[in-house]
Design an enzyme around this catalytic site. Structure first.
Site, PDB file in Angstrom:
ATOM      1  N   ASP A   1       0.841  -1.185   0.000  1.00 16.92           N
ATOM      2  CA  ASP A   1       0.000   0.000   0.000  1.00 16.92           C
ATOM      3  C   ASP A   1       0.883   1.245   0.000  1.00 16.92           C
ATOM      4  OD1 ASP A   1      -2.228  -1.607   0.120  1.00 16.92           O
ATOM      5  OD2 ASP A   1      -2.448  -1.444   2.297  1.00 16.92           O
TER       6      ASP A   1
ATOM      7  N   TYR B   1      -5.050 -10.080   3.274  1.00 13.69           N
ATOM      8  CA  TYR B   1      -5.317  -8.673   3.607  1.00 13.69           C
ATOM      9  C   TYR B   1      -5.070  -8.492   5.097  1.00 13.69           C
ATOM     10  CZ  TYR B   1      -7.599  -8.232  -0.972  1.00 13.69           C
ATOM     11  OH  TYR B   1      -7.867  -8.196  -2.312  1.00 13.69           O
TER      12      TYR B   1
ATOM     13  N   TYR C   1       5.324  -9.020   7.918  1.00  9.51           N
ATOM     14  CA  TYR C   1       4.890  -7.642   8.195  1.00  9.51           C
ATOM     15  C   TYR C   1       5.195  -7.247   9.622  1.00  9.51           C
ATOM     16  CZ  TYR C   1       1.860  -8.209   4.090  1.00  9.51           C
ATOM     17  OH  TYR C   1       1.371  -8.424   2.835  1.00  9.51           O
TER      18      TYR C   1
END
Ligand SMILES: [Zn+2]
Ligand SMILES: [Zn+2]
Length: 401
Positions: free
Chosen positions: A229, A365, A293
């Site tokens: 993103d 997601y 992440y």
């Protein structure tokens, strides 16, 4: 010496010669017979044996082969404007000549012919060789020089240059690729301040602009192994990419220098640059690596450390079902996808924030896994902790390719 000429060949050549052909065009109607000679030599031998005169104004090609030296010089001049180790010649021939050739083949019934284009390409290529210090390459030429035989003009089709590397994105304000303005689609308007873009720069431009300048290319395309993103950093080992540089005039690029120039940027860094090839673009697009992440999660309520750690343990090797997130549902089909949380680890717990390290399967997601996305992702972290959670910042810290 003429044992390749049998009665059938004589018959074909005899009928062809009636049209009044040059040696090239006569030889070419039986090009597949008798190896180790040019069509011109073949044609002269046939004319000799048949006792026919060769025409001084060829019915088929109008003596186009007389221009071969001129075409070759034009090709050489064009080739000198770009750097390459090799080249290939192609040509455009006026449609009337192609049509006459087709009619002739039909009329004389030959299955041994070669097309005039094919002979011209070869003869021009042969004549170019002594003029340039480059090899002819059939399979993967770096440059194709296309001769328009009507004007002796040459157009170059230069193969793109591909550069592989891994990038870090150190800004939460730039996208991976150039993002054209929504109002003007790139033309430039008041909305975008005339830039034609939604963002002033991008990973693509930070890497592609200096590369384009170094090799004097016409434009760059960016192929990333997925994308993060805009508000996410790309850290760790970086994300693999292939930069495609169109129509480069220079191929011998100093990648160390390019890396130095790009890494002066405070927004983007690169490492491991090397020359790649076209096939790596497809490979990079098809790859579905797991990702690691770091998420800074805002927790809306009180949680204690033990509880958080307990929940984190329960996330490892967890399958989740994700309905297409509301934030992307306008551009993606509404589906439920099953994805796996491979591991989860708590790095830090503060009053209202938890720093979480997650490894997930490609296509997960993460923001929605943490918030629950209004029940569209189950199970999710908010439900597991019993308090609403949302991602404050999300960074990719590893691409496991
Ligand atoms: Zn001819
Ligand atoms: Zn605009």
């Amino acid at each position: 010496m003429s044992e390749w000429i049998d009665d059938k060949i004589k018959e074909i050549a005899d009928r062809a010669a009636e049209k009044g052909l040059c040696a090239h065009c006569l030889g070419r109607v039986v090009a597949k017979a008798g190896t180790g000679m040019s069509n011109e030599e073949r044609g002269m031998e046939l004319a000799d044996i048949l006792g026919k005169d060769l025409s001084s104004t060829c019915w088929l090609c109008k003596n186009i082969f007389n221009n071969v030296p001129r075409y070759a010089q034009a090709v050489a001049d064009a080739l000198f404007t770009v750097e390459s180790d090799n080249f290939l010649v192609g040509c455009r021939v006026e449609p009337e000549i192609i049509e006459r050739e087709r009619l002739l083949w039909e009329e004389i019934g030959t299955e041994l012919a070669e097309s005039i284009k094919s002979e011209l390409n070869r003869e021009i290529g042969k004549a170019v060789l002594p003029l340039v210090d480059r090899a002819v390459e059939f399979r993967n030429p770096q440059v194709v020089a296309v001769v328009d035989t009507r004007f002796a003009s040459v157009e170059l089709d230069v193969a793109p240059l591909y550069i592989y590397g891994r990038y870090l994105k150190l800004s939460r304000e730039i996208p991976q690729t150039v993002w054209p303005c929504r109002s003007c689609r790139g033309k430039g308007c008041p909305c975008c301040g005339g830039t034609g873009k939604m963002y002033s720069t991008s990973v693509q431009e930070q890497i592609g602009d200096p590369a384009k300048e170094l090799v004097d290319a016409s434009e760059h395309l960016f192929h990333g192994m997925g994308r993060e993103d805009i508000d996410a950093l790309m850290l760790g080992n970086g994300r693999p990419f292939v930069l495609e540089l169109k129509q480069p005039r220079i191929r011998d690029i100093d990648l160390d220098e390019l890396e130095r120039i790009i890494n002066c940027s405070e927004l983007v860094q690169v490492q491991g640059l090397r020359i790649a090839d076209r096939s790596e673009v497809a490979a990079i697009k098809a790859a579905t690596p797991n990702k690691e992440y770091r998420a800074v999660v805002r927790v809306e309520g009180k949680v204690n450390k033990e509880r958080v750690n307990e929940v984190a343990k329960s996330l490892a090797n967890l399958y989740i079902d994700q309905r297409t997130p509301s934030r992307v549902s306008h551009r993606r089909a509404d589906l439920v996808r099953r994805r796996r949380i491979i591991s989860a680890e708590i790095e830090e717990v503060r009053d209202d924030t938890v720093v979480l390290r997650l490894e997930t399967e490609a296509g997960t997601y993460v923001k929605e896994f943490i918030s629950g996305d209004g029940g569209r992702t189950v199970p999710n972290l908010s439900d597991a902790l019993g308090v609403p959670c949302r991602v404050e910042t999300l960074d990719v810290i590893g691409i496991k390719d």
